[in-house]
Design an enzyme around this catalytic site. Structure first.
Site, PDB file in Angstrom:
ATOM      1  N   GLY A  16       7.641 -51.346 -27.872  1.00 36.88           N
ATOM      2  CA  GLY A  16       9.030 -50.959 -28.087  1.00 36.88           C
ATOM      3  C   GLY A  16       9.819 -50.841 -26.803  1.00 36.88           C
ATOM      4  CB  ALA A  17       9.106 -51.839 -23.417  1.00 34.61           C
ATOM      5  N   GLY A  20      16.017 -48.611 -24.581  1.00 35.94           N
ATOM      6  CA  GLY A  20      15.822 -47.170 -24.533  1.00 35.94           C
ATOM      7  C   GLY A  20      14.760 -46.689 -23.569  1.00 35.94           C
ATOM      8  N   GLY A  22      11.526 -46.837 -23.659  1.00 37.13           N
ATOM      9  CA  GLY A  22      10.486 -47.809 -23.339  1.00 37.13           C
ATOM     10  C   GLY A  22      10.909 -48.773 -22.259  1.00 37.13           C
ATOM     11  CB  SER A 146       9.005 -36.097 -31.545  1.00 33.75           C
ATOM     12  OG  SER A 146      10.100 -35.278 -31.911  1.00 33.75           O
ATOM     13  CE1 TYR A 172      10.291 -39.942 -35.350  1.00 39.28           C
ATOM     14  CE2 TYR A 172      11.102 -37.702 -35.029  1.00 39.28           C
ATOM     15  CZ  TYR A 172      10.713 -38.919 -34.505  1.00 39.28           C
ATOM     16  OH  TYR A 172      10.737 -39.126 -33.144  1.00 39.28           O
TER      17      TYR A 172
END
Length: 296
Positions: A16-17, A20, A22, A146, A172
């Protein structure tokens, strides 16, 4: 972070880079001379992200790979492409995820989408890459969780696919608690052969807000004055991936106001995240679902 030790000679994968947190982590790792692979479900966006890094760090060693964590076939194909390189992976950063999707959706494998993307996919990827991670002299797996994990109980976690009721933020939070439990179970099983570390970005600006529930958007709006930029949000990830003073199974995040912002420090997880039996039960279930195990 200005004090990242040299990463020369290290091979690091960041999921996911393409944007954001990442992307900022990948940028700083490349600046520190790591060889970075940007894994993204959108190959075009991954290549654009790599080009942005090279524009800033001309000598950066950046490659890309297509990876859709919600699709087991895509996870396996990406893992096989990395294993085929026959070179150790030094650090795997499980950063990609989705947050509080407004409605219940199912992945191609028939699992609830937040669970498939945030938990089952990263588990499968980590398990498949373990053989080449363990070839590194000091391998690390970094899990981006998180602070909402504290809302994810009870444990052991039940109804992983949220078939008994879907509440976006609760689901989540459940996936983020699962992230912590899996990371610590990996550490227990690996012993001193691998360092499994957990971090969280606090309140940071990312593209996770592009597809989320109204309640989550309202929560973000209320916290907006405290939200830090993605550069700061990436610091806990960079600390977890590179610092020499990281504890096995440790948890790191912003050290400022309400742990929502500021430079990273060691943090504490909620007590339910320390439940070793819950971690064992969860990993056994993920092994059953995915057909792959932590080969340690």
């Amino acid at each position: 972070m200005k004090d990242i030790p040299s990463q020369a000679g290290k091979r690091i994968i960041v999921t996911g880079a393409n944007s954001g947190i990442g992307w900022h982590a990948a940028l700083e790792l490349a600046r520190a001379e790591a060889e970075v692979t940007i894994a993204s479900r959108d190959q075009t966006k991954a290549e654009e992200a790599a080009n942005r890094i090279v524009a800033i760090v001309p000598n950066a060693k950046v490659s890309t790979g297509k990876l859709d964590l919600s699709n087991p076939a895509s996870v396996r194909a990406f893992a096989e492409s990395q294993l085929a390189l026959s070179r150790p992976i030094d650090v795997l950063i499980n950063n990609a995820g989705v947050m509080a999707l407004p409605d219940r959706r199912e992945s191609v494998g028939g699992h609830e989408m937040q669970f498939a993307t945030n938990v089952l996919g990263p588990y499968q990827l980590t398990a498949l890459l373990l053989p080449t991670l363990l070839r590194s002299p000091s391998p690390r797996v970094v899990t981006v969780a998180s602070g909402t994990h504290a809302m994810g109980g009870p444990v052991p976690i039940v109804d992983l696919d949220s078939k008994q009721g879907y509440k976006p933020i609760k689901v989540y939070a459940k996936t983020k608690l699962a992230n912590v439990l899996v990371a610590r179970e990996l550490q227990r099983r690996a012993g001193d052969r691998l360092l499994s570390v957990i971090c969280h970005p606090g309140a940071s600006k990312t593209n996770l807000f592009a597809d989320t529930s109204l309640l989550m958007l309202l929560s973000v709006f209320a916290l907006y004055p405290l939200i830090q930029n993605a550069t700061m949000g990436a610091e806990p990830t960079l600390m977890a991936a590179t610092s020499k003073d990281i504890k096995p199974g440790g948890y790191y995040g912003p050290g400022g106001f309400m742990r929502l912002r500021g430079h990273p420090t060691e943090d504490k997880t909620a007590p339910l995240a320390d439940n070793a039996e819950a971690g064992r039960v969860l990993v056994d279930e993920l092994e059953r679902m995915s057909g792959v195990s932590f080969a340690l």
